[in-house]
Structures are given as C-alpha cells and as structure tokens.
Write an enzyme that holds these catalytic residues in place. Structure first.
Site, PDB file in Angstrom:
ATOM      1  N   VAL A  14       2.738  20.710   3.357  1.00 44.09           N
ATOM      2  CA  VAL A  14       3.894  20.013   3.925  1.00 44.09           C
ATOM      3  C   VAL A  14       4.947  19.545   2.906  1.00 44.09           C
ATOM      4  O   VAL A  14       6.142  19.716   3.119  1.00 44.09           O
ATOM      5  CB  VAL A  14       3.425  18.899   4.893  1.00 44.09           C
ATOM      6  CG1 VAL A  14       2.731  17.796   4.162  1.00 44.09           C
ATOM      7  CG2 VAL A  14       4.571  18.371   5.697  1.00 44.09           C
ATOM      8  N   SER A 130       8.742  11.089  -4.930  1.00 45.32           N
ATOM      9  CA  SER A 130       8.210  10.109  -3.977  1.00 45.32           C
ATOM     10  C   SER A 130       9.001  10.108  -2.683  1.00 45.32           C
ATOM     11  O   SER A 130      10.203  10.348  -2.671  1.00 45.32           O
ATOM     12  CB  SER A 130       8.252   8.709  -4.579  1.00 45.32           C
ATOM     13  OG  SER A 130       7.813   7.773  -3.605  1.00 45.32           O
ATOM     14  N   GLY A 131       8.277   9.795  -1.614  1.00 42.80           N
ATOM     15  CA  GLY A 131       8.950   9.650  -0.322  1.00 42.80           C
ATOM     16  C   GLY A 131       8.198  10.323   0.807  1.00 42.80           C
ATOM     17  O   GLY A 131       8.666  10.344   1.940  1.00 42.80           O
ATOM     18  N   LYS A 184       6.109   7.927 -12.311  1.00 43.50           N
ATOM     19  CA  LYS A 184       5.656   8.096 -10.924  1.00 43.50           C
ATOM     20  C   LYS A 184       4.279   7.453 -10.720  1.00 43.50           C
ATOM     21  O   LYS A 184       3.992   6.857  -9.680  1.00 43.50           O
ATOM     22  CB  LYS A 184       5.615   9.583 -10.545  1.00 43.50           C
ATOM     23  CG  LYS A 184       5.025   9.859  -9.142  1.00 43.50           C
ATOM     24  CD  LYS A 184       5.820   9.165  -8.048  1.00 43.50           C
ATOM     25  CE  LYS A 184       5.504   9.591  -6.633  1.00 43.50           C
ATOM     26  NZ  LYS A 184       4.163   9.477  -6.146  1.00 43.50           N
ATOM     27  N   HIS A 187       4.871   3.880 -10.416  1.00 46.51           N
ATOM     28  CA  HIS A 187       5.465   3.679  -9.078  1.00 46.51           C
ATOM     29  C   HIS A 187       4.335   3.535  -8.055  1.00 46.51           C
ATOM     30  O   HIS A 187       4.336   2.643  -7.214  1.00 46.51           O
ATOM     31  CB  HIS A 187       6.369   4.870  -8.726  1.00 46.51           C
ATOM     32  CG  HIS A 187       6.721   4.980  -7.266  1.00 46.51           C
ATOM     33  ND1 HIS A 187       5.815   5.410  -6.308  1.00 46.51           N
ATOM     34  CD2 HIS A 187       7.859   4.702  -6.587  1.00 46.51           C
ATOM     35  CE1 HIS A 187       6.388   5.396  -5.121  1.00 46.51           C
ATOM     36  NE2 HIS A 187       7.632   4.960  -5.259  1.00 46.51           N
ATOM     37  N   ASN A 188       3.352   4.418  -8.140  1.00 48.08           N
ATOM     38  CA  ASN A 188       2.265   4.375  -7.169  1.00 48.08           C
ATOM     39  C   ASN A 188       1.388   3.141  -7.360  1.00 48.08           C
ATOM     40  O   ASN A 188       0.904   2.555  -6.392  1.00 48.08           O
ATOM     41  CB  ASN A 188       1.417   5.649  -7.256  1.00 48.08           C
ATOM     42  CG  ASN A 188       2.091   6.806  -6.535  1.00 48.08           C
ATOM     43  OD1 ASN A 188       3.316   6.852  -6.443  1.00 48.08           O
ATOM     44  ND2 ASN A 188       1.308   7.735  -6.046  1.00 48.08           N
ATOM     45  N   GLU A 191       3.141   0.533  -5.775  1.00 48.51           N
ATOM     46  CA  GLU A 191       3.002   0.768  -4.319  1.00 48.51           C
ATOM     47  C   GLU A 191       1.686   0.150  -3.814  1.00 48.51           C
ATOM     48  O   GLU A 191       1.666  -0.560  -2.800  1.00 48.51           O
ATOM     49  CB  GLU A 191       3.034   2.286  -4.082  1.00 48.51           C
ATOM     50  CG  GLU A 191       2.703   2.768  -2.681  1.00 48.51           C
ATOM     51  CD  GLU A 191       2.646   4.315  -2.633  1.00 48.51           C
ATOM     52  OE1 GLU A 191       3.627   4.969  -3.037  1.00 48.51           O
ATOM     53  OE2 GLU A 191       1.614   4.859  -2.196  1.00 48.51           O
ATOM     54  N   TYR A 192       0.595   0.392  -4.538  1.00 52.46           N
ATOM     55  CA  TYR A 192      -0.703  -0.182  -4.145  1.00 52.46           C
ATOM     56  C   TYR A 192      -0.612  -1.712  -4.120  1.00 52.46           C
ATOM     57  O   TYR A 192      -1.105  -2.362  -3.208  1.00 52.46           O
ATOM     58  CB  TYR A 192      -1.786   0.198  -5.161  1.00 52.46           C
ATOM     59  CG  TYR A 192      -2.451   1.544  -5.009  1.00 52.46           C
ATOM     60  CD1 TYR A 192      -1.718   2.703  -4.825  1.00 52.46           C
ATOM     61  CD2 TYR A 192      -3.832   1.662  -5.110  1.00 52.46           C
ATOM     62  CE1 TYR A 192      -2.345   3.937  -4.734  1.00 52.46           C
ATOM     63  CE2 TYR A 192      -4.471   2.878  -5.024  1.00 52.46           C
ATOM     64  CZ  TYR A 192      -3.721   4.016  -4.836  1.00 52.46           C
ATOM     65  OH  TYR A 192      -4.360   5.236  -4.760  1.00 52.46           O
TER      66      TYR A 192
HETATM   67  C1  6PG Z   1       4.829   8.686  -2.689  1.00 54.79           C
HETATM   68  C2  6PG Z   1       3.383   8.296  -2.512  1.00 54.79           C
HETATM   69  C3  6PG Z   1       2.466   9.464  -2.579  1.00 54.79           C
HETATM   70  C4  6PG Z   1       0.994   9.084  -2.513  1.00 54.79           C
HETATM   71  C5  6PG Z   1       0.546   8.660  -1.185  1.00 54.79           C
HETATM   72  C6  6PG Z   1      -0.941   8.437  -1.028  1.00 54.79           C
HETATM   73  O1  6PG Z   1       5.409   8.155  -3.627  1.00 54.79           O
HETATM   74  O2  6PG Z   1       5.360   9.470  -1.907  1.00 54.79           O
HETATM   75  O3  6PG Z   1       3.044   7.421  -3.541  1.00 54.79           O
HETATM   76  O4  6PG Z   1       2.717  10.116  -3.791  1.00 54.79           O
HETATM   77  O5  6PG Z   1       0.256  10.177  -2.865  1.00 54.79           O
HETATM   78  O6  6PG Z   1       1.217   7.516  -0.785  1.00 54.79           O
HETATM   79  O7  6PG Z   1      -1.496   7.647  -2.011  1.00 54.79           O
HETATM   80  P1  6PG Z   1      -2.992   7.104  -1.855  1.00 54.79           P
HETATM   81  O8  6PG Z   1      -3.743   8.089  -1.029  1.00 54.79           O
HETATM   82  O9  6PG Z   1      -3.541   7.010  -3.221  1.00 54.79           O
HETATM   83  O10 6PG Z   1      -2.865   5.793  -1.151  1.00 54.79           O
END
Ligand code: 6PG
Length: 476
Positions: A14, A130-131, A184, A187-188, A191-192
């Site tokens: 995807v 990302s996105g 990146k 960034h993740n 995100e966590y």
């Molecule tokens: C992004 C996200 C993406 C990430 C998923 C799942 O920036 O688009 O960070 O890259 O892979 O959100 O992450 P987890 O499965 O580790 O929660």
C-alpha cells in the site's frame, strides 16, 4: 517506443503503490515493479488512469524503463528484503544512479548501504517517509538523507509530492548518509511518546471523572481547537467517539488492551542508549506497550493491592489540569527527541537543521501538530538552543503548567492509575532544573566498592578515598 520514466517505484504494497500514484498524479512518468507481478497488474488496472505508469515484470525491464540518472524508490520491508532488492538492482545500474529507501530502516543499515553503494559510484538515499497510506497518496512528510548531489536530483521531485504548509513543502535535505532515517526513527519515538501521553490523559479522564468515552471524545475535540491541535489528538477524538456496531459498546472497550509495535520506538531508545542521551519519555512509551502485552504477568499481578477506588468527580478543574499536564509533558518529550537528534548530528557530523525538522513535521506526518511552529521559531531564534525547555515560549508554558502538572501526577499516584509518561516527563524536568542531583552519592558509592574515582566541586582532578583504610583522599 514508450517514454522513459522519470522515476521508478519497486515494492507495491500500500505505501509503495500510493507513493507511485502520488508521483504519477504530479505528472511524472513512473516505472512500477513488484516481486510478485500481481500487485503491478492490480495497480495498473485500478489506478492506471491516474497518470503515466510503465509496468515492468522483471528488475532488468524496470531499470531499463527509467531515464538516467535513474531514481528508484524502494518500498519494501526493512532488513533483509531491502538488501535483496538492492543486490538485485545494483548490477543493473550505471554510475550516478540512485536508490531511495523509503522504508523505516535502522540507521546503521542505512550508513552501511550508503557506503557500499558510494564505492560503486551509486547514490543511496535513506528517506524517512511519514504519514501512513493517506500521506503517501496525498502528501507525506519526507526526510531524505544522503549526499547533497543526490538531493539536487531527487529533492525537487520529493518536494513536489510532499505535504505543504503555508506554501512550503514538508521535505528538506536532512543530512548525509543515515541522517534522514535517523530523524524518521526519532519522529517515530516521539510518536510513541505522544500517543502514550494522550492515552494516559484518556485513562485519567476515564477513571478519575465520571466522563464516558463519548464525553472524552468531546474533550479531545475541544483540545484540538487549541494549542494541543494535532493529528494524534484529532484521531483520538474520532476513535473515542466510535461505537462498536456489533455490541453497541464504545469501540475502545471492545479492543484488547495490548499495544503492538513494529520496532522503530525501540530503535530510538537503543540509539539513545548508545549516544548517552536521555529520552525517558520515549523509553516509557515503548515499555508501556511492552507491559501491556505481558498478558501472563499482568494476570499474575492482577490481585495486588492498590488504593480503594477514589470518588469520581465531574471535575472541570481536573480536565483543565490534565490539558496542562499533557501539554507540558508533550513539550518535554519533543525536547528529548530534538536533543537526541542534536546529539547524533554532532556525533556523526550531519549538521541537521533542527528548526527545519520541526518545519517539515508540521504537515503530512503522524506527529504533525500546531505547536511545531513554536519549535521551529525557537530554533530559528537560537539554532544552538541546548534544550527547547529554556526557549522563552516553552519556559512560560511550563511555568504556567507547573502546579496542574504536579497535581495530575499526584492524583494519578493516589488513585493507583499508572502514568509513566506524564510522571517521567515531570521527573526529567525536575532532574534538569535541579541545582544538585544525588549523582554525587552514586559517585561515592562507586568509589567505595570499585575505586572508580570522583571529581570534586572545588578543584580539578580525579580523587579516590581509601574507604577500607584510613579514609584519606588521594588523587587517582
Ligand atoms: C509514520 C508512522 C509509521 C509507523 C507506523 C506503525 O510516520 O507514518 O510512524 O512509519 O510504521 O505508525 O508503527 P508501530 O507499529 O511501531 O506502532
């Protein structure tokens, strides 16, 4: 003869498919290829009308379909699959061609691949994208690393398909070799941490007030109108407002409370440990997911005593306090992430522009948020800011949040509601601002059992005390 493609995408699950469509929708001729041919066929059948695609069955056909210097975006699973694709493509490429890895790769692998390809006269661009699938199609945030020469070729194309905020693309050259994938990764990690803080705020609202998920959805929707405005807060309101069609119960109550992860948060923490940079907010978020998944351990511990359930309040004041605690903690975890990028940048000589990272995260990516404007301004005002916490705006926000933040953490503690994110953010804040830390005692202990030595506050040098002898001090 068909026109040569401007760019190629291999790996059409995807993310790859949507990226290829995004490129084609922007008028590029795009060569597309997938290990199993079906995906290529499906893409052409379903979306072929969206632009000019050149489907290729084999790697050789794919490479031959792209104009030189070739630009090939690889969108496959991180690790061995990426190496397999690179190994297959490399012998078919010519000097100056470039491979852009758009997956979530571990920075050490990106550095290794970049070096190996550079020796062959090829460019390797580790690009964080990302996105999610929507972002890939409509405009992601893109963090490309690699040489400036490669960016000069690929940058304009990537900037063209990236999200835009105030007319500027959410894409910029991050720095050499692994810089893009590193940014990146962080960034993740952020995100966590952001997701964990939001989840804790929800948990408190759920357990300490009489609000139900639908009401809490409204609280988050309201917060999304203010300084907490962000994609993650917005989707939190959506998820909390969702009702399970089968049972009529709130969706959030029918989902198992075990958070999964693919590993990028863990990479952030591993890198932080190696760099010696504290990112406790990110680490707590990773561990909170891990703890949630420890089904047997949790079952074994379920009967452990805690405080009796507190009286639920319909407290507006508590809701306001939680907003402040959430905002303050969010500032802290972003500060940790930016500090980690600054440390890695200095260590690897990447010269990452921290303000530009905040700028390209304002749109397209999962952590897009209104307050990234503030981070951008903070680094514009002082690119060498030691920590975001001391920037005037953030300092004021933290000062304003102080009392509420402490009340929230203590309320949660008294009620027995776990808030590892909110409380570790506060501990980090207090740790940084402390005039003296108990680390002096730890140095004493280390010297006692291992003669590891310590430094004194009043003169230079390293010293040792003869703990088991006359307790006199000598230089060590
Ligand atoms: C992004 C996200 C993406 C990430 C998923 C799942 O920036 O688009 O960070 O890259 O892979 O959100 O992450 P987890 O499965 O580790 O929660």
């Amino acid at each position: 003869m068909t026109e040569l493609a401007r760019i190629g995408v291999t790996g059409l699950s995807v993310m790859g498919r949507n990226l290829a469509r995004n490129l084609a929708r922007h008028g590029h001729v795009v060569a597309v290829h997938n290990r199993t041919e079906n995906r290529t066929k499906e893409l052409i059948e379903e979306f072929g009308h969206e632009g000019a695609f050149v489907p290729a069955q084999t790697a050789a056909e794919f490479v031959a379909a792209i104009a030189r210097p070739r630009k090939i975006i690889v969108m496959v699973t991180a690790g061995d699959p990426t190496d397999r694709v690179i190994d297959e493509l490399t012998p078919l490429l010519d000097p100056g061609d470039m491979i852009i890895d758009g997956g979530n790769a571990n920075v050490a692998e990106t550095i290794r691949r970049e070096e190996a390809l550079r020796e062959k006269g090829l460019h390797f661009v580790g690009a964080g994208i990302s996105g999610g699938e929507e972002g890939a199609l409509h405009g992601p945030s893109i963090m490309p690393g690699g040489s400036a020469e490669a960016y000069a070729e690929i940058g304009p194309i990537l900037e063209g398909i990236a999200a835009r905020v105030d007319g500027r693309p959410c894409c910029t050259h991050v720095g050499p070799d692994g810089a893009g994938h590193f940014v990146k990764t962080v960034h993740n990690g952020i995100e966590y941490a952001d997701m964990q803080l939001i989840a804790e705020a929800y948990d408190l609202l759920r357990k300490a007030t009489n609000l139900v998920p639908d009401d809490i959805a409204e609280v988050f929707a309201g917060w999304n109108e203010g300084r907490l405005a962000s994609y993650l807060v917005e989707i939190t309101a959506e998820v909390l407002g969702q009702v399970d069609a089968e049972t009529g119960r709130p969706f959030v109550d029918v989902v198992m409370d075990r958070a999964e992860q693919k590993g990028t948060g863990r990479w952030t923490v591993q890198a932080a440990l190696d760099l010696g940079t504290p990112v406790p907010g990110i680490a707590e978020a990773v561990f909170a997911r891990t703890l949630s998944g420890q089904t047997e351990l949790r079952a074994a511990a379920r009967e452990l005593p805690g405080p009796p359930p507190g009286a639920r309040e319909a407290s507006r004041a508590l809701v306001e306090d939680i907003e402040k605690a959430l905002y303050a903690s969010k500032i802290v975890v972003y500060a940790q992430g930016f500090h980690q990028i600054a440390t890695a940048s200095a260590e690897f000589g990447w010269k990452v522009d921290l303000g530009a990272m905040a700028r390209i995260w304002r749109g397209g990516c999962i952590i897009r948020a209104r307050f990234l404007d503030r981070i951008w301004s903070a680094y514009n005002a002082d690119p060498d800011l030691p920590t975001l916490l001391t920037d005037e705006y953030f300092r004021e926000a933290l000062t304003d949040a102080q009392k509420a933040w402490r009340r929230v953490v203590s309320t949660a503690t008294w009620l027995g509601i776990p808030v590892p994110g909110l409380s570790s953010a506060l501990a980090y804040y207090d740790g940084l601002r402390a005039q003296r830390l108990p680390a002096a005692l730890i140095q004493g202990q280390r010297d006692y059992f291992g003669a590891h030595g310590y430094r004194r506050v009043d003169r230079a040098g390293t010293y040792h005390t003869a703990w088991s002898g006359n307790r006199g001090e000598s230089p060590s």
